[in-house]
Design an enzyme around this catalytic site. Structure first.
Site, PDB file in Angstrom:
ATOM      1  CE  LYS A 112     -27.589  -3.774  10.789  1.00  0.00           C
ATOM      2  NZ  LYS A 112     -26.371  -2.959  10.648  1.00  0.00           N
TER       3      LYS A 112
ATOM      4  NE  ARG B  19     -29.998   2.054   9.638  1.00  0.00           N
ATOM      5  CZ  ARG B  19     -29.720   1.053   8.805  1.00  0.00           C
ATOM      6  NH1 ARG B  19     -30.593   0.116   8.560  1.00  0.00           N
ATOM      7  NH2 ARG B  19     -28.542   1.001   8.240  1.00  0.00           N
TER       8      ARG B  19
ATOM      9  NE  ARG C  49     -21.843  -3.100   2.349  1.00  0.00           N
ATOM     10  CZ  ARG C  49     -22.752  -2.864   3.276  1.00  0.00           C
ATOM     11  NH1 ARG C  49     -22.941  -3.704   4.271  1.00  0.00           N
ATOM     12  NH2 ARG C  49     -23.455  -1.763   3.237  1.00  0.00           N
TER      13      ARG C  49
ATOM     14  NE  ARG D  58     -25.620  -0.290   0.422  1.00  0.00           N
ATOM     15  CZ  ARG D  58     -26.020  -0.650   1.630  1.00  0.00           C
ATOM     16  NH1 ARG D  58     -26.173  -1.932   1.920  1.00  0.00           N
ATOM     17  NH2 ARG D  58     -26.283   0.236   2.555  1.00  0.00           N
TER      18      ARG D  58
ATOM     19  NE  ARG E  34     -24.440   3.503   5.327  1.00  0.00           N
ATOM     20  CZ  ARG E  34     -23.947   2.394   4.784  1.00  0.00           C
ATOM     21  NH1 ARG E  34     -22.940   2.454   3.933  1.00  0.00           N
ATOM     22  NH2 ARG E  34     -24.440   1.226   5.093  1.00  0.00           N
TER      23      ARG E  34
HETATM   24  P1  AMP Z   1     -28.599  -0.821   5.141  1.00  0.00           P
HETATM   25  O1  AMP Z   1     -28.668  -1.660   3.916  1.00  0.00           O
HETATM   26  O2  AMP Z   1     -29.227  -1.482   6.330  1.00  0.00           O
HETATM   27  O3  AMP Z   1     -27.204  -0.329   5.423  1.00  0.00           O
HETATM   28  O4  AMP Z   1     -29.495   0.488   4.851  1.00  0.00           O
HETATM   29  C1  AMP Z   1     -29.164   1.373   3.805  1.00  0.00           C
HETATM   30  C2  AMP Z   1     -29.867   2.701   3.977  1.00  0.00           C
HETATM   31  O5  AMP Z   1     -31.288   2.514   3.946  1.00  0.00           O
HETATM   32  C3  AMP Z   1     -29.604   3.433   5.291  1.00  0.00           C
HETATM   33  O6  AMP Z   1     -28.392   4.165   5.272  1.00  0.00           O
HETATM   34  C4  AMP Z   1     -30.836   4.340   5.370  1.00  0.00           C
HETATM   35  O7  AMP Z   1     -30.734   5.422   4.476  1.00  0.00           O
HETATM   36  C5  AMP Z   1     -31.923   3.417   4.844  1.00  0.00           C
HETATM   37  N1  AMP Z   1     -32.548   2.636   5.935  1.00  0.00           N
HETATM   38  C6  AMP Z   1     -32.442   1.289   6.154  1.00  0.00           C
HETATM   39  N2  AMP Z   1     -33.154   0.924   7.228  1.00  0.00           N
HETATM   40  C7  AMP Z   1     -33.727   2.053   7.715  1.00  0.00           C
HETATM   41  C8  AMP Z   1     -34.574   2.359   8.820  1.00  0.00           C
HETATM   42  N3  AMP Z   1     -34.991   1.404   9.680  1.00  0.00           N
HETATM   43  N4  AMP Z   1     -34.953   3.639   9.009  1.00  0.00           N
HETATM   44  C9  AMP Z   1     -34.577   4.617   8.163  1.00  0.00           C
HETATM   45  N5  AMP Z   1     -33.766   4.413   7.114  1.00  0.00           N
HETATM   46  C10 AMP Z   1     -33.334   3.149   6.879  1.00  0.00           C
END
Ligand code: AMP
Length: 216
Positions: free
Chosen positions: A16, A90, A129, A162, A173
């Site tokens: 994404k 999410r 990554r 990360r 996750r």
């Molecule tokens: P991402 O970079 O999209 O993989 O997001 C990294 C982390 O940020 C996730 O594992 C969550 O801990 C948090 N996060 C991102 N988007 C959301 C969301 N819409 N709701 C809650 N936590 C989020």
């Protein structure tokens, strides 16, 4: 291209962020990546960032109230150029909050794109990554390595893994995704503009399919 508001959703590691970034650079629409917004808040040690960090490092979802309040400003700012939402919503509660927010600002979603790939692909992508600490650009140890080990091709910044891309956190996750985010599929499947995209192929092939899905 006319101004468009898009939503990308799918499991972690499906691409994404990569595809959303590329699409927004090519079209000029705002890329609203919830994970990036949260990581910036953590880096800047804002109140929201301090609260979010514990959840993020553990691979858990940050509480809905916090992310909903953070995304709204970005959504309104991004609306002039059009936006591409990535990583929000999410779960179904966030999807409902988004619907209310959009209606409140007289906005609609033109396309809702569900990206999918087998779990084995997701684990390989996430565990390799690397992210630039300075500009946030993403690389992959095997699929798109930087020219110089540990350095960003774009800005020379330091690359890091990360905290939540460690293998034990990845497993968590993916479980959170299956339990909380996957139900979004049933929520969006019958809505106008819904498209399902096979994102298991090469980066370029997926990008072409995304463009066709959005423009078609
Ligand atoms: P991402 O970079 O999209 O993989 O997001 C990294 C982390 O940020 C996730 O594992 C969550 O801990 C948090 N996060 C991102 N988007 C959301 C969301 N819409 N709701 C809650 N936590 C989020």
């Amino acid at each position: 291209m006319p101004v468009m508001n898009l939503l990308l959703f799918g499991p972690p590691g499906v691409g994404k962020g990569t595809q959303g970034e590329r699409f927004s650079s090519a079209t000029g629409i705002s890329h609203l990546a919830m994970g990036d917004i949260l990581r910036a808040a953590v880096r800047d040690e804002t109140g929201a960032g301090k609260q979010a960090r514990v959840y993020m490092d553990a691979g858990k979802l940050v509480p809905d109230a916090l992310v909903v309040s953070m995304i709204e400003d970005h959504l309104v700012e991004g609306a002039n150029a059009g936006f591409l939402l990535d990583g929000f919503p999410r779960n179904v509660a966030q999807a409902k909050a988004l619907e209310i927010m959009l209606a409140h600002h007289d906005l609609t979603l033109d396309k809702i794109v569900f990206m999918d790939a087998p779990e084995s692909h997701l684990i390989k992508r996430l565990s390799g990554r690397l992210i630039c600490r300075a500009c946030g650009f993403g690389f992959h140890r095997h699929y798109s390595p930087p020219r110089e080990t540990g350095r960003c091709d774009r800005c020379g910044g330091e690359l890091y893994q990360r905290e939540d891309d460690r293998e034990d956190v990845i497993v968590h996750r993916l479980r959170v995704y299956n339990e909380q985010t996957e139900p979004l599929l049933a929520y969006y499947r019958d809505k106008a503009g819904f498209v399902r995209l096979d994102a298991s192929g090469e980066m370029q092939a997926v990008y072409t399919a995304l463009k066709e899905a959005v423009e078609g």
